[in-house]
Design an enzyme around this catalytic site. Structure first.
Site, PDB file in Angstrom:
ATOM      1  N   LYS A  13       0.848  -1.202   0.000  1.00  0.00           N
ATOM      2  CA  LYS A  13       0.000   0.000   0.000  1.00  0.00           C
ATOM      3  C   LYS A  13       0.885   1.254   0.000  1.00  0.00           C
ATOM      4  CE  LYS A  13      -3.572  -2.774   2.061  1.00  0.00           C
ATOM      5  NZ  LYS A  13      -4.780  -2.891   2.848  1.00  0.00           N
ATOM      6  N   HIS A  99      -8.568  -3.000  -6.241  1.00  0.00           N
ATOM      7  CA  HIS A  99      -8.529  -3.076  -4.771  1.00  0.00           C
ATOM      8  C   HIS A  99      -9.665  -2.234  -4.187  1.00  0.00           C
ATOM      9  CE1 HIS A  99      -7.172  -2.947  -0.642  1.00  0.00           C
ATOM     10  NE2 HIS A  99      -6.358  -3.942  -0.935  1.00  0.00           N
ATOM     11  N   GLU A 101      -9.771  -0.384  -1.736  1.00  0.00           N
ATOM     12  CA  GLU A 101      -9.379   0.965  -1.318  1.00  0.00           C
ATOM     13  C   GLU A 101      -9.441   1.949  -2.502  1.00  0.00           C
ATOM     14  OE1 GLU A 101      -5.686  -0.126   0.590  1.00  0.00           O
ATOM     15  OE2 GLU A 101      -6.824  -1.069   2.206  1.00  0.00           O
ATOM     16  N   GLU A 168     -11.064 -10.421  -1.349  1.00  0.00           N
ATOM     17  CA  GLU A 168     -10.760  -9.627  -0.161  1.00  0.00           C
ATOM     18  C   GLU A 168     -12.052  -9.019   0.370  1.00  0.00           C
ATOM     19  OE1 GLU A 168      -6.411  -8.331  -0.015  1.00  0.00           O
ATOM     20  OE2 GLU A 168      -7.444  -6.778  -1.110  1.00  0.00           O
ATOM     21  N   SER A 207      -6.429  -9.252   6.624  1.00  0.00           N
ATOM     22  CA  SER A 207      -5.930  -9.553   7.975  1.00  0.00           C
ATOM     23  C   SER A 207      -5.167 -10.870   8.091  1.00  0.00           C
ATOM     24  CB  SER A 207      -7.083  -9.538   8.989  1.00  0.00           C
ATOM     25  OG  SER A 207      -7.612  -8.243   9.108  1.00  0.00           O
TER      26      SER A 207
HETATM   27  P1  13P Z   1      -4.373  -6.391   5.549  1.00  0.00           P
HETATM   28  O1  13P Z   1      -3.595  -7.680   5.419  1.00  0.00           O
HETATM   29  O2  13P Z   1      -3.584  -5.286   6.184  1.00  0.00           O
HETATM   30  O3  13P Z   1      -5.712  -6.627   6.179  1.00  0.00           O
HETATM   31  O4  13P Z   1      -4.660  -5.862   4.064  1.00  0.00           O
HETATM   32  C1  13P Z   1      -5.205  -6.725   3.145  1.00  0.00           C
HETATM   33  C2  13P Z   1      -5.171  -6.096   1.804  1.00  0.00           C
HETATM   34  O5  13P Z   1      -5.863  -5.119   1.552  1.00  0.00           O
HETATM   35  C3  13P Z   1      -4.233  -6.650   0.813  1.00  0.00           C
HETATM   36  O6  13P Z   1      -4.484  -6.152  -0.459  1.00  0.00           O
END
Ligand code: 13P
Length: 246
Positions: A13, A99, A101, A168, A207
């Site tokens: 990220k 993603h 996000e 995800e 996670s």
């Molecule tokens: P985390 O492993 O921090 O929950 O993030 C998952 C993720 O968004 C991977 O693309």
């Protein structure tokens, strides 16, 4: 425990700088050892680090990817963006697309479809993220959401061998929560059922850490993991791989 060939993809990220490079030494050493068993490691650092990571991984099997790309194949006046050709040019072989996000900031299924096409044209392998929100899960819409994301995201894409699906669930990202064993098995099975000819690789993300990997590794239709927070710590990342195979 599993003996399968599994993918472990680190999504850094918007974290990391040049001083993070030294933390990779441990991972490089691990990648050359027998302990890695059937694991394939791939790092997706921020764009600013792709070139340095690529140089660092020159003599090992660790793959590199970007975290997003613009949908256009050609150069253009798009301030702040890079396209798939540019990622390829600095050493990436993979790119994460879709993603949550980025979806939450307005990236539509249609736009994701264009990005995937341009990435495949640039000969990048695509890590295509899909997943439902907590609200959608509560309303029992998981399957319909995933179905829509897959249908539009992969519209008119015939050759799918270079696409990995990354399931995800939005509510599992960064929350410390993971889906129940049976739920996750069924969802991955559902995702695979959407593909008629050749089953895609389906990864799980949300996670993942060295503790819960002992539960996740038992879900035998999963082909790997997309790891956020824990992947920034070399020891944790290595532990996840080791525990998957122990
Ligand atoms: P985390 O492993 O921090 O929950 O993030 C998952 C993720 O968004 C991977 O693309």
């Amino acid at each position: 425990m599993t003996n399968k060939y599994m993918y472990f993809i680190a999504n850094w990220k918007m974290y990391g700088n040049l001083s993070s490079l030294k933390t990779l030494d441990k991972v490089i050493k691990f990648s050359k050892s027998k302990e890695i068993k059937g694991g394939r490691l791939i790092y997706c650092p921020p764009n600013t680090l792709i070139s340095s990571f690529s140089k660092k991984f020159k003599n090992c099997q660790i793959g590199i990817g970007g975290q997003n790309c613009h949908e256009s194949d050609v150069y253009g006046a798009h301030t702040g963006f890079v396209n798939s050709q540019m990622l390829k040019n600095i050493g990436a072989h993979f790119v994460i697309i879709g993603h949550s996000e980025n979806r939450v900031k307005g990236e539509s299924d249609k736009l994701i479809n264009l990005k995937i096409k341009s990435a495949l044209d640039a000969k990048l392998k695509v890590i295509f993220c899909i997943g439902e929100t907590l609200n959608e899960k509560k309303k029992k819409k998981t399957h319909s959401i995933l179905s829509r994301q897959i249908k539009i995201g992969l519209k008119n894409i015939k050759y799918k061998s270079n696409i990995f699906l990354a399931y995800e669930p939005v509510w599992a990202i960064g929350s410390g929560l993971i889906p129940k064993h049976q739920d996750l098995f069924k969802t991955v099975k559902y995702i695979k059922s959407k593909f008629k000819d050749k089953l895609p690789k389906v990864l799980y993300g949300g996670s993942v850490n060295p503790k819960n990997i002992t539960i996740l590794r038992e879900i035998n239709n999963i082909d790997g993991f997309l790891i956020g927070g824990a992947s920034q710590n070399a020891k944790k990342f290595i532990d996840i791989v080791k525990k998957t195979y122990s």
